[in-house]
Design a protein around this motif. Sequence first.
Motif, PDB file in Angstrom:
ATOM      1  N   GLU A  48       1.394  -9.602  15.188  1.00  8.24           N
ATOM      2  CA  GLU A  48       0.963 -11.275  15.045  1.00  8.24           C
ATOM      3  C   GLU A  48       0.881 -11.223  13.244  1.00  8.24           C
ATOM      4  O   GLU A  48       1.288 -11.924  12.920  1.00  8.24           O
ATOM      5  CB  GLU A  48       0.105 -11.624  15.631  1.00  8.24           C
ATOM      6  N   GLN A  49       0.026 -10.431  12.988  1.00 15.97           N
ATOM      7  CA  GLN A  49       0.390 -10.448  11.491  1.00 15.97           C
ATOM      8  C   GLN A  49       1.234  -9.692  10.733  1.00 15.97           C
ATOM      9  O   GLN A  49       0.762  -9.799   9.270  1.00 15.97           O
ATOM     10  CB  GLN A  49      -0.933 -10.182  11.025  1.00 15.97           C
ATOM     11  N   SER A  94       0.770  -1.583   0.204  1.00 14.75           N
ATOM     12  CA  SER A  94      -0.257   0.239   0.115  1.00 14.75           C
ATOM     13  C   SER A  94       0.686   1.103   0.034  1.00 14.75           C
ATOM     14  O   SER A  94       0.857   2.338  -0.171  1.00 14.75           O
ATOM     15  CB  SER A  94      -0.604   0.050   1.412  1.00 14.75           C
ATOM     16  N   PRO A 136     -12.719  -5.326   6.246  1.00 13.26           N
ATOM     17  CA  PRO A 136     -12.997  -5.056   4.497  1.00 13.26           C
ATOM     18  C   PRO A 136     -11.776  -4.500   4.186  1.00 13.26           C
ATOM     19  O   PRO A 136     -11.262  -3.744   5.334  1.00 13.26           O
ATOM     20  CB  PRO A 136     -14.034  -4.618   4.901  1.00 13.26           C
ATOM     21  N   ASN A 137     -11.275  -4.521   3.192  1.00 12.01           N
ATOM     22  CA  ASN A 137     -10.035  -4.235   2.172  1.00 12.01           C
ATOM     23  C   ASN A 137     -10.099  -3.109   1.840  1.00 12.01           C
ATOM     24  O   ASN A 137     -11.227  -3.050   0.496  1.00 12.01           O
ATOM     25  CB  ASN A 137      -9.400  -5.712   2.147  1.00 12.01           C
ATOM     26  N   GLN A 138     -10.060  -1.603   2.445  1.00 17.86           N
ATOM     27  CA  GLN A 138     -10.464  -0.813   1.810  1.00 17.86           C
ATOM     28  C   GLN A 138     -10.026  -0.823   0.591  1.00 17.86           C
ATOM     29  O   GLN A 138     -10.440  -0.106  -0.455  1.00 17.86           O
ATOM     30  CB  GLN A 138      -9.930   0.474   2.968  1.00 17.86           C
ATOM     31  N   MET A 139      -8.793  -0.791   0.094  1.00 15.97           N
ATOM     32  CA  MET A 139      -8.346  -1.149  -1.200  1.00 15.97           C
ATOM     33  C   MET A 139      -9.130  -0.738  -1.794  1.00 15.97           C
ATOM     34  O   MET A 139      -9.043  -1.003  -3.028  1.00 15.97           O
ATOM     35  CB  MET A 139      -6.710  -0.896  -1.004  1.00 15.97           C
ATOM     36  N   ALA A 167      -7.541  -1.410   7.773  1.00  9.37           N
ATOM     37  CA  ALA A 167      -8.419  -1.379   6.820  1.00  9.37           C
ATOM     38  C   ALA A 167      -7.988  -1.290   5.030  1.00  9.37           C
ATOM     39  O   ALA A 167      -7.769  -2.014   4.543  1.00  9.37           O
ATOM     40  CB  ALA A 167      -9.508  -0.556   6.390  1.00  9.37           C
ATOM     41  N   TYR A 168      -7.071  -0.112   5.703  1.00  8.55           N
ATOM     42  CA  TYR A 168      -6.247   0.131   4.443  1.00  8.55           C
ATOM     43  C   TYR A 168      -4.974   0.044   4.171  1.00  8.55           C
ATOM     44  O   TYR A 168      -4.068   0.101   3.495  1.00  8.55           O
ATOM     45  CB  TYR A 168      -5.860   2.264   4.400  1.00  8.55           C
ATOM     46  N   ARG A 169      -4.870  -1.316   5.363  1.00  7.56           N
ATOM     47  CA  ARG A 169      -3.463  -1.751   4.678  1.00  7.56           C
ATOM     48  C   ARG A 169      -2.234  -1.318   5.044  1.00  7.56           C
ATOM     49  O   ARG A 169      -1.083  -1.414   4.128  1.00  7.56           O
ATOM     50  CB  ARG A 169      -3.422  -2.552   3.928  1.00  7.56           C
ATOM     51  N   GLU A 187      -9.073   0.391  13.244  1.00  2.00           N
ATOM     52  CA  GLU A 187      -9.173  -0.483  12.488  1.00  2.00           C
ATOM     53  C   GLU A 187      -9.247  -0.017  11.080  1.00  2.00           C
ATOM     54  O   GLU A 187      -9.115  -0.653   9.853  1.00  2.00           O
ATOM     55  CB  GLU A 187     -10.754  -0.871  13.052  1.00  2.00           C
ATOM     56  N   LEU A 188      -9.377   1.404  11.053  1.00  2.00           N
ATOM     57  CA  LEU A 188      -9.451   1.941   9.776  1.00  2.00           C
ATOM     58  C   LEU A 188      -8.085   2.150   8.893  1.00  2.00           C
ATOM     59  O   LEU A 188      -7.696   1.342   7.523  1.00  2.00           O
ATOM     60  CB  LEU A 188      -9.247   3.507   9.905  1.00  2.00           C
ATOM     61  N   THR A 203       2.548  -7.080  10.295  1.00  2.20           N
ATOM     62  CA  THR A 203       2.944  -4.995  10.453  1.00  2.20           C
ATOM     63  C   THR A 203       3.625  -4.443  11.356  1.00  2.20           C
ATOM     64  O   THR A 203       3.462  -4.835  12.777  1.00  2.20           O
ATOM     65  CB  THR A 203       1.248  -4.711  10.287  1.00  2.20           C
ATOM     66  N   ASN A 245       2.684 -14.737   8.469  1.00  5.04           N
ATOM     67  CA  ASN A 245       1.692 -14.634   8.465  1.00  5.04           C
ATOM     68  C   ASN A 245       0.427 -15.578   8.465  1.00  5.04           C
ATOM     69  O   ASN A 245       0.054 -16.417   7.477  1.00  5.04           O
ATOM     70  CB  ASN A 245       1.767 -13.988   6.565  1.00  5.04           C
ATOM     71  N   PRO A 246      -0.573 -14.614   9.451  1.00  7.26           N
ATOM     72  CA  PRO A 246      -1.296 -15.299   9.901  1.00  7.26           C
ATOM     73  C   PRO A 246      -2.187 -15.404   9.092  1.00  7.26           C
ATOM     74  O   PRO A 246      -3.660 -14.642   9.722  1.00  7.26           O
ATOM     75  CB  PRO A 246      -2.107 -15.719  11.148  1.00  7.26           C
ATOM     76  N   TYR A 291      -3.698   7.915  -4.300  1.00  5.47           N
ATOM     77  CA  TYR A 291      -4.791   7.398  -3.071  1.00  5.47           C
ATOM     78  C   TYR A 291      -6.011   7.787  -3.661  1.00  5.47           C
ATOM     79  O   TYR A 291      -7.408   7.220  -2.833  1.00  5.47           O
ATOM     80  CB  TYR A 291      -4.165   7.412  -1.985  1.00  5.47           C
TER      81      TYR A 291
END
Lengths: 351, 351
Positions: free
Chosen positions: A143-144, A66, B54-57, A120-122, A116-117, A146, B4-5, B121
Motif C-alpha cells: 500500500e505504501q 536507495s 526508523p529510517n536506517q539510511m 528500514a533500509y528503504r 522490518e529491517l 513498494t 503514498n500514505p 553503502y
Amino acid sequence: MNQNPQRSTLVEVAHAAGTSKTSVSRFFGDERQRLSQELQERIAAAAKRLGYHPNQMARGLKGGRSRLIGMLVADIRNPYSVAVMHGIESVCQAHGYSLMVANTNNDPAQERRHLELLTAYRVEGLVVNAAGSPDRELAKLAEQGTPLVLVDRELGEVPADMVGLDDARAIDQALDHLQTAGYGELLYVSKPTSRVSSRRVRLERFQHGIAERGLVGEAHCLTLDADAAELDDAIGAFLVRPGTAPKALLCANGQVTLAVTRVLQQRNVTLGSVGLMGIDELEWCALVPPGITTLAQPTDAIGRAAVENLLQRLESSQRTSPPRRTHYQAQLIPRGSTRLPFHHDRSQESP
Amino acid sequence: MNQNPQRSTLVEVAHAAGTSKTSVSRFFGDERQRLSQELQERIAAAAKRLGYHPNQMARGLKGGRSRLIGMLVADIRNPYSVAVMHGIESVCQAHGYSLMVANTNNDPAQERRHLELLTAYRVEGLVVNAAGSPDRELAKLAEQGTPLVLVDRELGEVPADMVGLDDARAIDQALDHLQTAGYGELLYVSKPTSRVSSRRVRLERFQHGIAERGLVGEAHCLTLDADAAELDDAIGAFLVRPGTAPKALLCANGQVTLAVTRVLQQRNVTLGSVGLMGIDELEWCALVPPGITTLAQPTDAIGRAAVENLLQRLESSQRTSPPRRTHYQAQLIPRGSTRLPFHHDRSQESP
DNA sequence: TTGTAGGCGTTATCAA
DNA sequence: TTGATAACGCCTACAA
C-alpha cells in the motif's frame, strides 16, 4: 598515520576542485552535460586524488532512492532459491541496483523482523520467496507504494505480482509421462502444503489428475524435518501394497526428491522397476543410476522475471495496475528412473 | 486514497505524542531507560498509530553506523559459498546486522564494481570469498578502517583476517586415507590455482605428500568451464596407464567432484575399484553408489567465525592488531568409493 | 527527565 | 553554466 584516512566527502572534493557542492553533485549525478568541460576535468581530478565515492546512505536519504532491492528467502540453502537469487542478482546489477538478502530460516518471527529491517533500509522493491505470516505487513508495504513480487508461491491477501511455475501443467506433464512409461500406481510425496500455494496447487492437481487418467494414486504430506521414519513408513507401505500395475513415486520438489531417493536406496529398491520422478532439476539427478527423471524449472528466468516486474512498476509508475501472474513451463528431463525394465512401449503395439 | 500514505518520520511521531524529536529518538535508540514510563507509552502509542519505523539510511548517515555487513561472493551457486553464507547470516542477525550480498560471477570487473557499491553503502565490515584482483581496493578499504575477513582464500598483500580450512592437513588426511585403503597411484584434479591460495596450498601439499609416502601421483589443473573433454582425456590417460597399484582420484573441491563423477560414470568405471575422494561434502555424495568418500568442511562454523572476527574488530577496536588466521579441520566421511573390492586391510596383516 | 540546536553528506530549488 | 541555501530523517552535545 594513525588510522582513519577518513573517507572524503562531496564538500572536500568541491573545495579541492575550487568549486561548489552543487557542481560536484551534478558531476556524480546524471547531469555532467550541464558542466563545462574544464570544470568536469577539475572535479574528476580532485575526486580521484581524494579517492572520493558518493555515500549512498546520504543519497538515499535525500532523494528517497536507495537503489536497493530486498529479497526475503525462506531457506537460503535450498538450491531452488539460490538459483532464483542468481537470476535476480544479475538483473539488479544490470540496472544499478544492489540486492539485500534476508534469510528467514522458515521462521515467521525472523521473517517479520527481516521485513522490518528491509523496509528500514528503504528498499525500493521486494522479492519474497517465503510463506511465514507477515501478510499484513507485506500488504501494508505494498500500500505504501513498494512494489512486491512473490516467487513460487502466492500469499493470501497480498496484492502483489507473482512469478513461478505453471504448477498444474507441470503435474500434468508428470502424470502423462509416468502413465506413458507404464506406471499405474502412484505415490505423491510433498512437504505439508500449509500456506505455500504452489504446493497446494500441485497436490490438488495430482488428485484430480489421477482420477481423470484412471490411475491409482495416493498423496502424502510429510515434514521431512526430523528423521525420515515417517517417510520410510509411507514408502514401505506403498511398496508392499498388493497391486498389478507398476508403481512410481512423484516428488513435489527437490527436497522431497532427495529424501525419497535416500529411503529408496536404503531399501535397495531398483529405480525404474519402481518409478521415481521429481519436480526440480538438481545437479546430481543424472548421477544416481539409472538417472532420476525430473521436471526442470527455469529458475534463472524466474528470478529475472521477478526483478523485471519490479523495475517496471518502479519506473513506469504503473504502480497501481492489478497484480500480474507469470507462469513458466517446466521442462521434462527423462531418465532411467522412469524406464520400466521390461516395458512394452504402448505406442508401438498394433491396434 | 491515491497512493503514498507516506512513511512517517520521527518528527511526526514526536508531534503526535506531544513531545520532542529527542525523546522519540531516545525511545528508538537504546535509551528508553531515561524516559518516564508515561512518555514511553505515549511515544509507543503514537508510533504504532502512525506505523513508524526508523529510517536506517538517516541513522547510518549521522552516526556512521550502517549496521550493514557486506559479502563479496565469487559464485553464489557454489554450495560451499552458500553454506558459509548461511553461517554468516545467522551471526549477523544475532547481532543486529543486515547482510548485503554481492555476487561477482568470478568476474574481476564485477568484483570491483560491487566492492565500490558495498563501500558506498558504508558496510561496517566485509567478508570476501572471491579472488578477482581488487587487491588494491581491498587494501585501501582495510586502511580506511573497515574490518575485512577473507574466507577460504588469502589475497596477496591484503592485511586481513582469514578463516578457512586447514588445507595442508586436509590433504594429509586424504592421502593417509587413500593409502591405508590400499590405493597407490593417484590423480589429483583441481581447478586452476590461479590466485586462490587454498587451491595452491592443497596442490603443493599433494605433491609433497605423495613423495613423502612413496606414492605415485600426478596432478592436473583444469578449467571445467566448457565441456569436460579435457577432464575426460586426463582421466582416460590415467586409467589406461600401466601400473600395479590400485588407482584413485582425489578431487580438490566439490565442483571437481561433480565433474569427475560425471566422467567416471560415462566411462562405466566402478567406484571403489578405482578410488574416488573429494574435498567438500555434498548432499548427493552418499547417493551415488557405493557412496563417495569426502572430507567435509565445517562451513557453518567457518561462516560464523568470519563474522565473529569482524564484529570483534568492530567492537573491541583492536582494529590494528595483526591479521589473524583461523583454520578448521576437515572431517573424513569414508564411503564405498574408497573401498577396494578385494582389499586386505594392512593393519590386520601379521608382521 | 526532557528539550533545543546543529550537523551528517547529499540532492533540489532558486537565483545569479 | 554555476552557486548559495534549504531540506532529507536522524543523532548528539548541551542546556533546562
